[in-house]
Each structure stands twice: as C-alpha cells, then as structure tokens.
Design a protein around this motif. Structure first.
Motif, PDB file in Angstrom:
ATOM      1  N   PRO A 154     -42.213   8.457 -22.503  1.00  0.00           N
ATOM      2  CA  PRO A 154     -43.454   9.099 -22.042  1.00  0.00           C
ATOM      3  C   PRO A 154     -43.830  10.305 -22.896  1.00  0.00           C
ATOM      4  CG  PRO A 154     -41.630   9.586 -20.546  1.00  0.00           C
ATOM      5  CD  PRO A 154     -41.117   8.572 -21.526  1.00  0.00           C
ATOM      6  N   ALA A 155     -44.952  10.932 -22.546  1.00  0.00           N
ATOM      7  CA  ALA A 155     -45.579  11.937 -23.416  1.00  0.00           C
ATOM      8  C   ALA A 155     -44.769  13.196 -23.626  1.00  0.00           C
ATOM      9  CB  ALA A 155     -46.957  12.305 -22.856  1.00  0.00           C
ATOM     10  N   GLU A 156     -43.823  13.505 -22.730  1.00  0.00           N
ATOM     11  CA  GLU A 156     -43.076  14.750 -22.882  1.00  0.00           C
ATOM     12  C   GLU A 156     -41.990  14.685 -23.955  1.00  0.00           C
ATOM     13  OE1 GLU A 156     -41.314  12.772 -19.106  1.00  0.00           O
ATOM     14  OE2 GLU A 156     -43.277  13.020 -20.057  1.00  0.00           O
ATOM     15  N   PHE A 157     -41.798  13.498 -24.551  1.00  0.00           N
ATOM     16  CA  PHE A 157     -40.815  13.366 -25.628  1.00  0.00           C
ATOM     17  C   PHE A 157     -41.504  13.563 -26.981  1.00  0.00           C
ATOM     18  CE2 PHE A 157     -38.646  11.514 -22.109  1.00  0.00           C
ATOM     19  CZ  PHE A 157     -37.302  11.790 -22.336  1.00  0.00           C
ATOM     20  N   LEU A 158     -40.809  14.261 -27.881  1.00  0.00           N
ATOM     21  CA  LEU A 158     -41.418  14.658 -29.150  1.00  0.00           C
ATOM     22  C   LEU A 158     -40.454  14.400 -30.303  1.00  0.00           C
ATOM     23  CD1 LEU A 158     -43.776  16.160 -30.636  1.00  0.00           C
ATOM     24  CD2 LEU A 158     -42.521  18.281 -30.186  1.00  0.00           C
ATOM     25  N   ARG A 159     -40.942  13.735 -31.334  1.00  0.00           N
ATOM     26  CA  ARG A 159     -40.157  13.519 -32.567  1.00  0.00           C
ATOM     27  C   ARG A 159     -40.198  14.815 -33.368  1.00  0.00           C
ATOM     28  NH1 ARG A 159     -39.421   8.443 -35.236  1.00  0.00           N
ATOM     29  NH2 ARG A 159     -37.942   8.691 -36.952  1.00  0.00           N
ATOM     30  N   ILE A 160     -39.030  15.406 -33.632  1.00  0.00           N
ATOM     31  CA  ILE A 160     -38.982  16.665 -34.373  1.00  0.00           C
ATOM     32  C   ILE A 160     -38.376  16.504 -35.767  1.00  0.00           C
ATOM     33  CG2 ILE A 160     -38.818  18.008 -32.230  1.00  0.00           C
ATOM     34  CD1 ILE A 160     -35.814  18.483 -33.039  1.00  0.00           C
ATOM     35  N   HIS A 161     -37.835  15.334 -36.035  1.00  0.00           N
ATOM     36  CA  HIS A 161     -37.106  15.088 -37.273  1.00  0.00           C
ATOM     37  C   HIS A 161     -36.989  13.579 -37.423  1.00  0.00           C
ATOM     38  CE1 HIS A 161     -33.512  14.949 -39.915  1.00  0.00           C
ATOM     39  NE2 HIS A 161     -33.814  16.193 -40.267  1.00  0.00           N
ATOM     40  N   ARG A 162     -36.766  13.094 -38.605  1.00  0.00           N
ATOM     41  CA  ARG A 162     -36.617  11.639 -38.765  1.00  0.00           C
ATOM     42  C   ARG A 162     -35.423  11.109 -37.978  1.00  0.00           C
ATOM     43  NH1 ARG A 162     -34.580  10.940 -45.055  1.00  0.00           N
ATOM     44  NH2 ARG A 162     -32.602  12.076 -44.840  1.00  0.00           N
ATOM     45  N   SER A 163     -34.504  12.016 -37.599  1.00  0.00           N
ATOM     46  CA  SER A 163     -33.307  11.591 -36.875  1.00  0.00           C
ATOM     47  C   SER A 163     -33.249  12.046 -35.421  1.00  0.00           C
ATOM     48  CB  SER A 163     -32.049  12.113 -37.591  1.00  0.00           C
ATOM     49  OG  SER A 163     -31.952  11.592 -38.892  1.00  0.00           O
ATOM     50  N   PHE A 164     -34.260  12.788 -34.937  1.00  0.00           N
ATOM     51  CA  PHE A 164     -34.160  13.342 -33.589  1.00  0.00           C
ATOM     52  C   PHE A 164     -35.472  13.273 -32.811  1.00  0.00           C
ATOM     53  CE2 PHE A 164     -30.857  15.695 -35.934  1.00  0.00           C
ATOM     54  CZ  PHE A 164     -29.743  15.380 -35.151  1.00  0.00           C
ATOM     55  N   ILE A 165     -35.360  12.907 -31.540  1.00  0.00           N
ATOM     56  CA  ILE A 165     -36.440  13.025 -30.553  1.00  0.00           C
ATOM     57  C   ILE A 165     -35.906  13.906 -29.433  1.00  0.00           C
ATOM     58  CG2 ILE A 165     -37.859  11.805 -28.863  1.00  0.00           C
ATOM     59  CD1 ILE A 165     -37.543   9.291 -30.596  1.00  0.00           C
ATOM     60  N   VAL A 166     -36.711  14.853 -28.968  1.00  0.00           N
ATOM     61  CA  VAL A 166     -36.258  15.727 -27.884  1.00  0.00           C
ATOM     62  C   VAL A 166     -37.130  15.547 -26.650  1.00  0.00           C
ATOM     63  CG1 VAL A 166     -35.358  17.453 -29.484  1.00  0.00           C
ATOM     64  CG2 VAL A 166     -37.681  17.709 -28.587  1.00  0.00           C
ATOM     65  N   ASN A 167     -36.530  15.783 -25.504  1.00  0.00           N
ATOM     66  CA  ASN A 167     -37.275  15.884 -24.251  1.00  0.00           C
ATOM     67  C   ASN A 167     -37.772  17.325 -24.169  1.00  0.00           C
ATOM     68  OD1 ASN A 167     -38.198  16.089 -21.636  1.00  0.00           O
ATOM     69  ND2 ASN A 167     -36.456  15.065 -20.709  1.00  0.00           N
ATOM     70  N   THR A 168     -39.060  17.555 -24.323  1.00  0.00           N
ATOM     71  CA  THR A 168     -39.578  18.925 -24.389  1.00  0.00           C
ATOM     72  C   THR A 168     -39.377  19.686 -23.085  1.00  0.00           C
ATOM     73  OG1 THR A 168     -41.827  18.181 -23.795  1.00  0.00           O
ATOM     74  CG2 THR A 168     -41.286  18.340 -26.147  1.00  0.00           C
ATOM     75  N   GLN A 169     -39.169  18.956 -21.984  1.00  0.00           N
ATOM     76  CA  GLN A 169     -38.887  19.622 -20.717  1.00  0.00           C
ATOM     77  C   GLN A 169     -37.497  20.259 -20.709  1.00  0.00           C
ATOM     78  OE1 GLN A 169     -41.342  19.830 -18.407  1.00  0.00           O
ATOM     79  NE2 GLN A 169     -42.592  18.717 -19.882  1.00  0.00           N
ATOM     80  N   LYS A 170     -36.650  19.872 -21.652  1.00  0.00           N
ATOM     81  CA  LYS A 170     -35.280  20.394 -21.720  1.00  0.00           C
ATOM     82  C   LYS A 170     -35.109  21.465 -22.792  1.00  0.00           C
ATOM     83  CE  LYS A 170     -33.866  17.259 -18.728  1.00  0.00           C
ATOM     84  NZ  LYS A 170     -33.411  17.613 -17.361  1.00  0.00           N
ATOM     85  N   VAL A 171     -36.160  21.723 -23.564  1.00  0.00           N
ATOM     86  CA  VAL A 171     -36.069  22.711 -24.639  1.00  0.00           C
ATOM     87  C   VAL A 171     -35.936  24.111 -24.048  1.00  0.00           C
ATOM     88  CG1 VAL A 171     -37.299  23.798 -26.556  1.00  0.00           C
ATOM     89  CG2 VAL A 171     -37.337  21.305 -26.301  1.00  0.00           C
ATOM     90  N   THR A 172     -34.908  24.842 -24.451  1.00  0.00           N
ATOM     91  CA  THR A 172     -34.675  26.195 -23.945  1.00  0.00           C
ATOM     92  C   THR A 172     -35.140  27.280 -24.920  1.00  0.00           C
ATOM     93  OG1 THR A 172     -32.393  26.033 -24.788  1.00  0.00           O
ATOM     94  CG2 THR A 172     -32.756  25.531 -22.462  1.00  0.00           C
TER      95      THR A 172
END
Length: 235
Positions: free
Chosen positions: A185-203
């Motif tokens: 879903p939309a809250e996930f963000l590709r930040i690197h060719r090797s990583f996707i983060v759940n932006t709701q978990k970003v501290t």
C-alpha cells in the motif's frame, strides 16, 4: 465543493486524475488544460480551490507557474520525475504525487488538503483509504505465511530473494523487490535499490539515511529527492 483544475500535457495523466476525482463526490472538476498558460484565463474568472499541476510542460513549467502567478490556489504536484521533490517542498505545495498515481496515494493527498483547509473528512472516505486486505501471503519454507502490512518494518533485497523484516522476526522469500513493491500500500516507500521502508515505522531520517528504531538504512542517490519530498510532504 472543492473546485479543481488539472494542468498536464499528458492526456493519459489527465484521464487518471479525472477517474480519481470522480470517486469523491465533493470534488468538482472545473477544467483541464494541456499547459499552464491556457489555464490562466480560467483562474482569473473562476474560484479555484485546488490545482493538480504537472511540472515539466511546454511554455511554462509548473514550478515557474507557481512562482509567477499571484494568489495561486493550493497545488498538488503530479509528475513523472523524482528530482523536483525538494524544490516543490520549498514552494509549500500540498503534496507531491509521483506518476503513475494510485487512488490510495491520491486520496491521501486530498485528505491532507482537507486538513490544511480545515474541512471535515467524511467517514465513508476514510474507509476507502483502508485497503480491503490488510495483509498478504508470501511463500517461504514450502508454505504460505500471512504477513500483516502494519507489522512490516522494511524489506531488503538479496538478489533473487527478499527479506521482510518484522518487529519480532524476518521472512525470506524468492521474489524481486520491484515485484513485491507493487503489492504494497501507499505508506511503503522505496528508498534505495535494495530497500523499501514502511514510512509509518520511520523514527528519524536525514538526507543520507532513514532510521527505524536502531536500524539505519541508506537512501540511494537517485531516490533522495523523492524520499525527502515524501517524508516531508506525504506524511
């Protein structure tokens, strides 16, 4: 009613936004234009609340349009290019949507506009933002494992495999990161060719990394402006 304009030189992009607009009854499309100059006359004679504005267009770019138009309404940028995110943030736009625009991401931008304009968010619209499925299944160790989206911290690519990091464990499955990204879903963000983060978990985050608890994940050079724009604008 929220009176809207679309300014975009791509007919397909205009049709996508029109389709999304049609799903929300309080949004009224006043007009659509292939360039910003053509929209000026309508802006002079019609009250407009919100513009969906492309950036790279003939005659006048979306950024120059904002800088040179007095009393411009609120703007949501709609663009296929990542490299304008930071500059758009400095222009105080409502949001920055990267094409192709999903309805869930579009809906999130509309809710942000409503919050800024102090407009109520209808309960039935909030339901639309929540996906029908709050989980997915992944094939690992010869069985399908149920993973709730809200439990995912980040996803790591390992060549032909990915590792899904959860709060209490990790799950490895054979799949390309780009394929898995399309399922999220939309809250996930590709930040690197090797990583996707759940932006709701970003501290925390900087211009070079994203932190999820004690874990630091690098931001790829080609993703930097999109990440900065999303974390500053999209949340």
């Amino acid at each position: 009613m929220i009176r809207c304009l679309i300014i975009d030189d791509e007919p397909l992009a205009i049709e996508v936004i029109k389709t999304h607009l049609a799903q929300l009854s309080e949004l009224q499309l006043v007009g659509s234009f292939a360039n910003a100059v053509a929209a000026l006359e309508t802006l002079k004679r019609e009250p407009i609340d919100l513009i969906f504005l492309d950036i790279e267009m003939p005659l006048l770019s979306g950024i120059d349009f904002i800088k040179n138009t007095p009393m411009v309404p609120k703007v949501i940028f709609t663009t296929a290019y990542r490299n304008y995110a930071i500059e758009s943030y400095e222009l105080d736009v409502v949001d920055y949507l990267l094409k192709p625009i999903s309805f869930s991401r579009f809906f999130k931008a509309i809710n942000k506009f409503k919050t800024m304009a102090q407009l109520p968010i209808a309960k039935e619209e909030v339901k639309k933002e929540v996906p029908l499925n709050d989980h997915l299944y992944v094939n690992a160790n010869k069985k399908f494992i149920k993973i709730a989206y809200h439990e995912i911290l980040y996803v790591e690519s390992m060549k032909d495999y990915i590792r899904i990091h959860l709060s209490d464990k990790s799950v490895v499955t054979k799949e390309a990161l780009s394929n898995f990204e399309a399922k999220l879903p939309a809250e996930f963000l590709r930040i690197h060719r090797s990583f996707i983060v759940n932006t709701q978990k970003v501290t925390a985050f900087t211009k070079v990394d994203v932190e999820i608890g004690k874990t630091e994940l690098p931001i790829g050079t080609s993703y930097k402006e999109t990440v900065m724009g999303f974390l500053n604008i999209g949340q």
